[in-house]
Write a protein that holds these residues in place. Structure first.
Motif, PDB file in Angstrom:
ATOM      1  N   PHE A  70     139.513 149.839 -54.349  1.00 35.98           N
ATOM      2  CA  PHE A  70     138.263 149.332 -54.923  1.00 35.98           C
ATOM      3  C   PHE A  70     137.568 148.382 -53.945  1.00 35.98           C
ATOM      4  O   PHE A  70     136.352 148.432 -53.759  1.00 35.98           O
ATOM      5  CB  PHE A  70     138.563 148.614 -56.248  1.00 35.98           C
ATOM      6  N   SER A  71     138.372 147.557 -53.312  1.00 30.28           N
ATOM      7  CA  SER A  71     137.802 146.615 -52.345  1.00 30.28           C
ATOM      8  C   SER A  71     137.167 147.371 -51.162  1.00 30.28           C
ATOM      9  O   SER A  71     136.099 147.003 -50.664  1.00 30.28           O
ATOM     10  CB  SER A  71     138.930 145.678 -51.923  1.00 30.28           C
ATOM     11  N   ARG A  72     137.805 148.448 -50.725  1.00 35.71           N
ATOM     12  CA  ARG A  72     137.209 149.269 -49.654  1.00 35.71           C
ATOM     13  C   ARG A  72     135.922 149.942 -50.133  1.00 35.71           C
ATOM     14  O   ARG A  72     134.980 150.106 -49.367  1.00 35.71           O
ATOM     15  CB  ARG A  72     138.208 150.331 -49.172  1.00 35.71           C
ATOM     16  N   LEU A  73     135.907 150.338 -51.411  1.00 34.93           N
ATOM     17  CA  LEU A  73     134.684 150.925 -51.968  1.00 34.93           C
ATOM     18  C   LEU A  73     133.525 149.950 -51.809  1.00 34.93           C
ATOM     19  O   LEU A  73     132.438 150.310 -51.337  1.00 34.93           O
ATOM     20  CB  LEU A  73     134.901 151.259 -53.455  1.00 34.93           C
ATOM     21  N   LEU A  74     133.746 148.699 -52.196  1.00 36.02           N
ATOM     22  CA  LEU A  74     132.680 147.703 -52.070  1.00 36.02           C
ATOM     23  C   LEU A  74     132.278 147.546 -50.606  1.00 36.02           C
ATOM     24  O   LEU A  74     131.095 147.436 -50.282  1.00 36.02           O
ATOM     25  CB  LEU A  74     133.141 146.354 -52.633  1.00 36.02           C
ATOM     26  N   ASP A  75     133.260 147.540 -49.727  1.00 37.72           N
ATOM     27  CA  ASP A  75     132.955 147.397 -48.298  1.00 37.72           C
ATOM     28  C   ASP A  75     132.078 148.551 -47.791  1.00 37.72           C
ATOM     29  O   ASP A  75     131.081 148.326 -47.109  1.00 37.72           O
ATOM     30  CB  ASP A  75     134.235 147.359 -47.458  1.00 37.72           C
ATOM     31  N   VAL A  76     132.456 149.780 -48.102  1.00 36.54           N
ATOM     32  CA  VAL A  76     131.708 150.894 -47.511  1.00 36.54           C
ATOM     33  C   VAL A  76     130.300 151.016 -48.093  1.00 36.54           C
ATOM     34  O   VAL A  76     129.371 151.350 -47.373  1.00 36.54           O
ATOM     35  CB  VAL A  76     132.426 152.271 -47.569  1.00 36.54           C
ATOM     36  N   VAL A  77     130.145 150.724 -49.357  1.00 36.98           N
ATOM     37  CA  VAL A  77     128.784 150.879 -49.901  1.00 36.98           C
ATOM     38  C   VAL A  77     127.881 149.739 -49.431  1.00 36.98           C
ATOM     39  O   VAL A  77     126.659 149.856 -49.501  1.00 36.98           O
ATOM     40  CB  VAL A  77     128.745 151.022 -51.452  1.00 36.98           C
ATOM     41  N   GLN A  78     128.470 148.676 -48.920  1.00 36.51           N
ATOM     42  CA  GLN A  78     127.653 147.554 -48.441  1.00 36.51           C
ATOM     43  C   GLN A  78     127.659 147.439 -46.920  1.00 36.51           C
ATOM     44  O   GLN A  78     127.143 146.471 -46.364  1.00 36.51           O
ATOM     45  CB  GLN A  78     128.164 146.237 -49.051  1.00 36.51           C
ATOM     46  N   ALA A  79     128.237 148.434 -46.247  1.00 43.24           N
ATOM     47  CA  ALA A  79     128.409 148.300 -44.791  1.00 43.24           C
ATOM     48  C   ALA A  79     127.087 148.350 -44.035  1.00 43.24           C
ATOM     49  O   ALA A  79     126.907 147.668 -43.032  1.00 43.24           O
ATOM     50  CB  ALA A  79     129.336 149.398 -44.274  1.00 43.24           C
ATOM     51  N   ALA A  80     126.164 149.149 -44.502  1.00 42.67           N
ATOM     52  CA  ALA A  80     124.999 149.458 -43.677  1.00 42.67           C
ATOM     53  C   ALA A  80     123.843 148.481 -43.853  1.00 42.67           C
ATOM     54  O   ALA A  80     122.935 148.428 -43.019  1.00 42.67           O
ATOM     55  CB  ALA A  80     124.522 150.886 -43.967  1.00 42.67           C
ATOM     56  N   HIS A  81     123.855 147.711 -44.951  1.00 47.56           N
ATOM     57  CA  HIS A  81     122.743 146.790 -45.191  1.00 47.56           C
ATOM     58  C   HIS A  81     123.218 145.526 -45.894  1.00 47.56           C
ATOM     59  O   HIS A  81     124.270 145.533 -46.531  1.00 47.56           O
ATOM     60  CB  HIS A  81     121.662 147.473 -46.044  1.00 47.56           C
ATOM     61  N   VAL A  82     122.409 144.507 -45.777  1.00 45.74           N
ATOM     62  CA  VAL A  82     122.709 143.259 -46.470  1.00 45.74           C
ATOM     63  C   VAL A  82     122.254 143.389 -47.922  1.00 45.74           C
ATOM     64  O   VAL A  82     121.073 143.611 -48.182  1.00 45.74           O
ATOM     65  CB  VAL A  82     121.983 142.080 -45.790  1.00 45.74           C
ATOM     66  N   VAL A  83     123.195 143.267 -48.814  1.00 43.60           N
ATOM     67  CA  VAL A  83     122.897 143.390 -50.241  1.00 43.60           C
ATOM     68  C   VAL A  83     122.754 141.985 -50.798  1.00 43.60           C
ATOM     69  O   VAL A  83     123.738 141.283 -50.999  1.00 43.60           O
ATOM     70  CB  VAL A  83     124.032 144.156 -50.960  1.00 43.60           C
ATOM     71  N   ASP A  84     121.516 141.567 -50.981  1.00 40.69           N
ATOM     72  CA  ASP A  84     121.327 140.189 -51.452  1.00 40.69           C
ATOM     73  C   ASP A  84     120.209 140.115 -52.477  1.00 40.69           C
ATOM     74  O   ASP A  84     119.448 139.153 -52.546  1.00 40.69           O
ATOM     75  CB  ASP A  84     121.034 139.253 -50.276  1.00 40.69           C
TER      76      ASP A  84
END
Lengths: 529, 529
Positions: A70-84
């Motif tokens: 699950f933690s990797r899921l969060l990492d990969v979906v947020q890898a390409a852009h800053v989610v803020d």
């Protein structure tokens, strides 16, 4: 009658699935394509506190395989852009609060043939809204998380991750239970971080076997505690793997649902063994195949497999057996004498060697994989626990399964990734069940494997030589036959999308247009190259 | 007399440094080579609890730049192998307990020209034993940690990290204050993880400027809040950078001691701007250079630089100015009319454009970098705050510094990494001060930059096209001239060692033998290829 009803039901289900695909398959960007998919047209926004919920599941996740996934899921979906994004202006009803994962089996031992199925549903409404993921095993759940990750999109206006096309209902399971990728650390050493990156990307494509061709004639990088001089055959002091390193690879892979198949390729492809133990060579002038006449040879194999059994827990071990040129045995006096004494010709001695190695592997609880020459030469003598690994060309699987043995398909003309002139459509169209129509025989084809031989592959070019072509094979091995494109042009866009996704995750997957690992020819969009 | 004494002292120091190198330089595997090194022959073992100690330093590390740098140090030295040694049988006196870092400046603003020097000493004995690192700034300390990381070796027997060749005494500082690498995200989009990987490896080689050629004719991937239609010129909806993404790149780089130099290349190389604002094109048939006659053009440049100034805090901004073909202006009626009205020929209009853009940049507090054509055409008109960026060939820096302007060297025949036929020895031997002997003029060459133009570079091949050749330039730019190899064959082994180290850290650096990003030709050791 019962059977007929069941068949009608199945046919009905089948047609329903087809109908779903008739609508969706060409515009869904999921790779590999699941067994059945339905979706809508609404959008949810992934909550800032998107959470893993496991209420109601008995699976304890003591080793935190799910939690890490699950933690990797969060990492990969947020890898390409800053989610803020600012979430305050979103209504609760359009916020996806988390994913509720229910796993039925308490057992998280990874092994050949485990249930890898999952069901993923994402409702369009709810209060609060949760995605729902069900799987028999945690490894099925990991596949579900991979699929989920591909439904996520970054919105540049809100700077929030969105899930498009809700509601989703996905039912999925692999077509083949063995979906492999070979890496070769003898021709070139691959440092641990490189192997881990390959494993990461394998998980993205739902491949589940890393075939580790550890040693070969050129070098012996692995520590074998029972015979510590073996890794004198390493290229250099630093191009080596300690046993703990190998265990780390196995653990890293296992936590991502990937088995590690270890190989020693005997009696050929083993010249490097003699660097530390020259008596394994028939003579200084005849350094391979391994000395069939020397009991020490089999002691060493026993020692290696004993050491292997402590860390390589996959059901299978690969014993090679390919490209054995025995002519050297016949001209080495003491081997020649031994052959005469045992009334064996060279070819029989090759058989003797392979079968004796098989027995040693069996004694450690392994089933065996051997390259196809063993089958081609003495198939009826092989242990029935042998899986024959096809590589020379097409048509072999037919003969293997007709003989009642299991088979893995890696025909070199299509699934050898070091053949740079093999393009992804050729990889994609390579069908393991070609000309095999008997369902019982079909079951004996347990899967296939793309092979990344290492003669011209080191840490600098492994990723882009593997990807995206290995992904093409991964879909062939995962998706139901009827979901596979009959013309690869239909899926160029979807595979291009997937290769761009790999790039966005930091994987150096090459453009689709052209041969393997081609550089982009001109400026342009990732999606068009 | 005082001066003479000082010179003698300097000469003495110089000879002493030379003497140290005469002994050591060929067997030290440090890249880039420090200013001065002495070492011994003992070994220390890195403690399991190897710690960062900051006692006695006033630098508060409020933003945790040092702490994170230390944490990355531990990661990279442990990346390639499992470190799980049993420490109980080591005597305290051979255990390296940590590194004691003393930083004198409280200011951790990263900027051009900051002090990047450091002193690193590792004693052979002590109770307990600590390495000692002193630096004026935290960024000097980060360089020291990079050097330290290269002194670490994995011991396969003890499975512990060792520091070899203690005691060490290293005094180091860069030769040039500007040590750059250009990436081009217009010809191909580079996802954030790819850019971050490039930044990571830049830190390994002590490069300190990421020149981000963000936009060009082919695409405009960056969000410009003042003119939000500009990124309509992106290749696709997902091949874009939000401002927050750009800020993340700047922050990620800054925390590793790397400045980000943003570029807009005007008035040529800007066709993509017109996708969102077609009035920036002289006409549909004449889409570049930007319309010099239109006030809106300069408003947009003002808007971009205003937005830039909020996130790109580097002292310099790059305004391009190269390859401007103005012929189109003269045949576009309204531009032609404007030229006539202002009594400008095309060439004067080009000058007008560049100087007006310079003024806008100056108004935002930037100093300016322009490609050399601006100097070649109207060097005496350029702002004195201009740094001229050489690219066309050799000999330019001489003329620039003779004219009293500063210069950055990137002559394309040697320092364009997209020229695959340029080998690492050619990159290494490219001397920025060629034919510049006057010390005052030498000071005006602030450094150099290798350029990774993106026509055939995307996420699949950026790493191995950059490395190891950029590392060759990095040493040229970092190490004192007298420490540089006069014959690159002397350092092949050391660079091979460094490229293997990059591989061990997960960086896809290519073999040395052959042209840029060559695949290994045959099986073999990393150290020999």
């Amino acid at each position: 009658m019962v059977k007929l009803v069941a068949q009608s039901l199945l046919l009905g289900l089948y047609l329903q699935v087809l109908a779903v695909f008739a609508v969706d398959v060409h515009r869904l960007n999921i790779w590999p394509m699941p067994q059945s998919v339905s979706n809508g047209h609404q959008i949810l926004h992934m909550s800032k506190d998107f959470e893993l919920m496991t209420q109601g599941t008995k699976y304890p996740d003591a080793s935190e395989i799910l939690k890490d996934g699950f933690s990797r899921l969060l990492d990969v979906v947020q890898a390409a852009h800053v989610v803020d994004g600012n979430f305050s202006h979103f209504d609760q009803s359009v916020l996806l609060q988390g994913i509720h994962v229910v796993i039925f089996s308490l057992n998280d031992e990874l092994q050949y043939g485990i249930d890898e199925s999952y069901k993923l549903s994402i409702p369009a409404a709810g209060n609060p809204v949760y995605a729902h993921l069900e799987a028999q095993t945690v490894y099925g759940a990991l596949h579900g998380l991979q699929t989920f990750s591909q439904l996520c999109h970054f919105n540049f206006t809100t700077t929030v991750i969105e899930v498009h096309q809700v509601p989703w209902n996905i039912i999925d399971q692999p077509r083949f239970s063995y979906r492999g990728l070979l890496i070769d650390t003898s021709r070139h050493y691959q440092p641990l971080p490189m192997i881990k990156k390959v494993i990461d990307s394998m998980a993205y494509t739902k491949l589940n076997v890393l075939h580790w061709h550890i040693v070969d004639s050129q070098s012996f990088p692995l520590e074998i505690p029972s015979y510590p001089k073996l890794w004198f055959g390493a290229y250099s002091i630093s191009e080596r793997y300690a046993m703990a390193d190998a265990a780390e690879i196995v653990s890293y892979a296992q936590r991502r649902g990937i088995n590690v198949l270890a190989e020693i390729d005997v009696p050929g492809h083993a010249l490097s063994w003699g660097t530390g133990y020259p008596s394994l060579w028939p003579s200084k002038d005849c350094q391979q195949p391994l000395d069939v006449s020397n009991e020490f040879t089999f002691k060493v194999i026993d020692g290696i497999l004993s050491d292997f059994s402590k860390i390589f827990k996959f059901k299978f071990v690969h014993l090679g057996g390919d490209e054995v040129d025995t002519s050297c045995w016949a001209i080495t006096p003491h081997v020649k004498k031994w052959l005469q004494k045992h009334a064996l010709n060279e070819s029989e001695a090759y058989q003797y060697f392979v079968l004796r190695a098989q027995k040693i592997a069996l004694s450690y609880g392994y089933e065996i994989i051997n390259w196809e020459e063993t089958f081609n030469n003495f198939g009826d003598k092989l242990s029935r626990k042998t899986v024959v690994h096809n590589w020379l060309g097409g048509g072999v699987a037919e003969r293997v399964v007709a003989a009642g043995l299991r088979c893995i398909v890696s025909n070199q003309d299509k699934w050898y990734l070091d053949h740079l002139d093999t393009t992804w459509p050729e990889v994609y169209m390579n069908e393991p069940l070609t000309n095999i129509t008997n369902p019982k025989q079909q079951e004996l084809v347990i899967g296939g494997e793309v092979c990344m031989w290492g003669e011209q592959i080191d840490g600098s070019d492994i990723e882009q030589t593997i990807w995206p072509r290995a992904a093409a094979a991964a879909e062939r091995l995962w998706s139901p036959y009827d979901n596979l494109a009959k013309d690869p042009r239909q899926i160029t866009g979807r595979l291009a999308h997937f290769r761009c996704l790999l790039n966005q995750r930091g994987v150096a997957a090459a453009p689709l247009a052209g041969p393997g690992r081609v550089a982009p020819q001109d400026p342009g969009s990732c999606y068009m190259q």
